[in-house]
Design an enzyme around this catalytic site. Sequence first.
Site, mmCIF file in Angstrom:
data_model
loop_
_atom_site.group_PDB
_atom_site.id
_atom_site.type_symbol
_atom_site.label_atom_id
_atom_site.label_comp_id
_atom_site.label_asym_id
_atom_site.label_seq_id
_atom_site.Cartn_x
_atom_site.Cartn_y
_atom_site.Cartn_z
ATOM 1 N N ASP A 208 0.592 -1.354 -0.210
ATOM 2 C CA ASP A 208 0.080 0.511 -0.179
ATOM 3 C C ASP A 208 0.821 0.684 -0.161
ATOM 4 O OD1 ASP A 208 -2.116 1.829 0.476
ATOM 5 O OD2 ASP A 208 -3.485 -0.383 1.814
ATOM 6 N N GLY A 233 4.255 1.180 -1.210
ATOM 7 C CA GLY A 233 4.931 1.595 -2.995
ATOM 8 C C GLY A 233 3.479 2.166 -2.887
ATOM 9 N N ASP A 234 3.546 3.059 -4.785
ATOM 10 C CA ASP A 234 2.449 2.783 -5.523
ATOM 11 C C ASP A 234 2.364 2.342 -6.131
ATOM 12 O OD1 ASP A 234 0.859 4.335 -7.380
ATOM 13 O OD2 ASP A 234 1.697 6.722 -6.495
ATOM 14 N N PHE A 235 1.143 1.576 -6.225
ATOM 15 C CA PHE A 235 0.744 0.301 -7.716
ATOM 16 C C PHE A 235 0.822 0.649 -9.019
ATOM 17 C CE2 PHE A 235 -3.455 -0.359 -5.425
ATOM 18 C CZ PHE A 235 -4.650 1.018 -5.987
ATOM 19 N N HIS A 253 -13.017 -1.034 -8.337
ATOM 20 C CA HIS A 253 -13.899 0.472 -8.036
ATOM 21 C C HIS A 253 -13.580 1.803 -8.201
ATOM 22 C CE1 HIS A 253 -14.208 -0.693 -4.248
ATOM 23 N NE2 HIS A 253 -14.940 1.224 -4.378
ATOM 24 N N ASP A 254 -12.907 1.717 -7.680
ATOM 25 C CA ASP A 254 -11.850 3.153 -7.215
ATOM 26 C C ASP A 254 -11.442 4.047 -8.353
ATOM 27 O OD1 ASP A 254 -12.371 3.110 -4.724
ATOM 28 O OD2 ASP A 254 -10.365 2.732 -3.697
HETATM 29 N N1 SAM Z 1 -7.886 -3.636 0.234
HETATM 30 C C1 SAM Z 1 -8.740 -3.344 1.560
HETATM 31 C C2 SAM Z 1 -9.927 -3.870 1.992
HETATM 32 O O1 SAM Z 1 -10.775 -4.068 0.650
HETATM 33 O O2 SAM Z 1 -10.116 -3.237 2.791
HETATM 34 C C3 SAM Z 1 -8.554 -1.405 0.990
HETATM 35 C C4 SAM Z 1 -9.628 -0.960 0.035
HETATM 36 S S1 SAM Z 1 -9.065 0.667 0.287
HETATM 37 C C5 SAM Z 1 -11.153 0.401 -0.405
HETATM 38 C C6 SAM Z 1 -8.164 0.765 -1.295
HETATM 39 C C7 SAM Z 1 -6.601 1.087 -0.485
HETATM 40 O O3 SAM Z 1 -5.820 0.394 -2.131
HETATM 41 C C8 SAM Z 1 -6.469 1.732 0.102
HETATM 42 O O4 SAM Z 1 -5.942 1.052 1.940
HETATM 43 C C9 SAM Z 1 -5.395 2.716 -0.399
HETATM 44 O O5 SAM Z 1 -4.620 3.374 0.418
HETATM 45 C C10 SAM Z 1 -4.936 1.981 -1.419
HETATM 46 N N2 SAM Z 1 -4.415 2.916 -2.274
HETATM 47 C C11 SAM Z 1 -4.986 3.987 -3.163
HETATM 48 N N3 SAM Z 1 -3.952 3.840 -3.710
HETATM 49 C C12 SAM Z 1 -3.044 3.818 -4.190
HETATM 50 C C13 SAM Z 1 -2.074 3.378 -4.748
HETATM 51 N N4 SAM Z 1 -2.067 4.440 -6.210
HETATM 52 N N5 SAM Z 1 -1.039 2.324 -4.475
HETATM 53 C C14 SAM Z 1 -0.777 1.965 -3.733
HETATM 54 N N6 SAM Z 1 -2.144 1.451 -3.008
HETATM 55 C C15 SAM Z 1 -3.254 2.206 -3.315
#
Ligand code: SAM
Length: 348
Positions: A208, A233-235, A253-254
């Site tokens: 994350d 990291g940033d995915f 979904h985001d």
């Molecule tokens: N997977 C978890 C769950 O189901 O409980 C969390 C879901 S939450 C809606 C989305 C997650 O994606 C957050 O923890 C956020 O920090 C992470 N996230 C958002 N952008 C990201 C990125 N560019 N790289 C890594 N993680 C990211």
Amino acid sequence: ETEDSKEKLCKMIELMDGFKASKVLFTASKLRVFDVLRSSKTGELQAEDVAQEIKASMKGTERLLEACVSLGLLQRTGKQYANTAMSRHFLLSDGPLSLQGYIQHCNELVWPLFTHLETAVREGTNQHEKAFGKTSNNLFQDAYYSRHEVKLRFMKAMHSIARVSGRDVATAFDLSKYKTACDLGGCTGAMAYEFAKAHPGLSVTMFDLPKVIEMSGHFRPHDADDRVSFVAGDFFKDELPKADVYILARILHDWSDEKVHILLSKIAKACSPGCAVLVSEIFLDEDRKGPSRGLLQALSMTEGRQRSASEYSLLLKSHGFTAAQVKHTHNLLDAILFCDCGAATSFG
Ligand code: SAM
């Protein structure tokens, strides 16, 4: 005919009053009514004792408690109020299945957003700026993680949903042939720990953003398994950890289709033959007539959207993954397991 129209009227009243019922739940949670009742010696209190404990007016407390009884959140015998089985299960702040984190997120973030629903619908845009006075190009970096307490609240919300649904997602499929998993956007690690618990041969890397990983200690379970490790990291930008199974729980979904494709092509690249991808989301019915939980969430109007299992399958297919199994868990999140095409036959 009249029975039928009365039923329709009841449904209408339920819909018209739905927002009041939600706010009663949010307020009672925020004022810690359920915790206060649990902490009393007998598990019961009169309205005036609750009022004193929560530092609220007698008149307001009494009305709040009565409303809670009518909604099944509390029970009353004589003058004594107590939690119901449902509130003991989901509303105590330290319970294993506590929804408190998510409820506070609904109260502080989703509620203000939804007061601007009309504009959201007219413009087809997210109303974060209108509700909170800040621009947000990237929901996470700009909106959720710019202030520490907002970040913590968001993480607690994710944590509570992951705790409630994690076991069903983790046990949805036989993963015994895999050794390593990577939970992309795993947030607090709650889901990763569930996967480790459910699969004794699996090591799980939780990936994350750095701002999230730095808080992981806060959410570490007492019996934390050392097969779970954390990578920041940033995915969209950074190299993904190598793994046999990539978990995407409430991630796709985001994001816009464009960003989803960027992420999926990075996963496809990191995958070796035989790898799998596990997607966990609310799956819309194929005719998009439900469940309303998914369709209501879509009105937050992020850049992403809610999809059905076959829509997720199409997305993944364009990156070489075949849906092997779909699991409707009847919990908050469903799941699909995809394998790369070369290995598809091994699932029969
Ligand atoms: N997977 C978890 C769950 O189901 O409980 C969390 C879901 S939450 C809606 C989305 C997650 O994606 C957050 O923890 C956020 O920090 C992470 N996230 C958002 N952008 C990201 C990125 N560019 N790289 C890594 N993680 C990211």
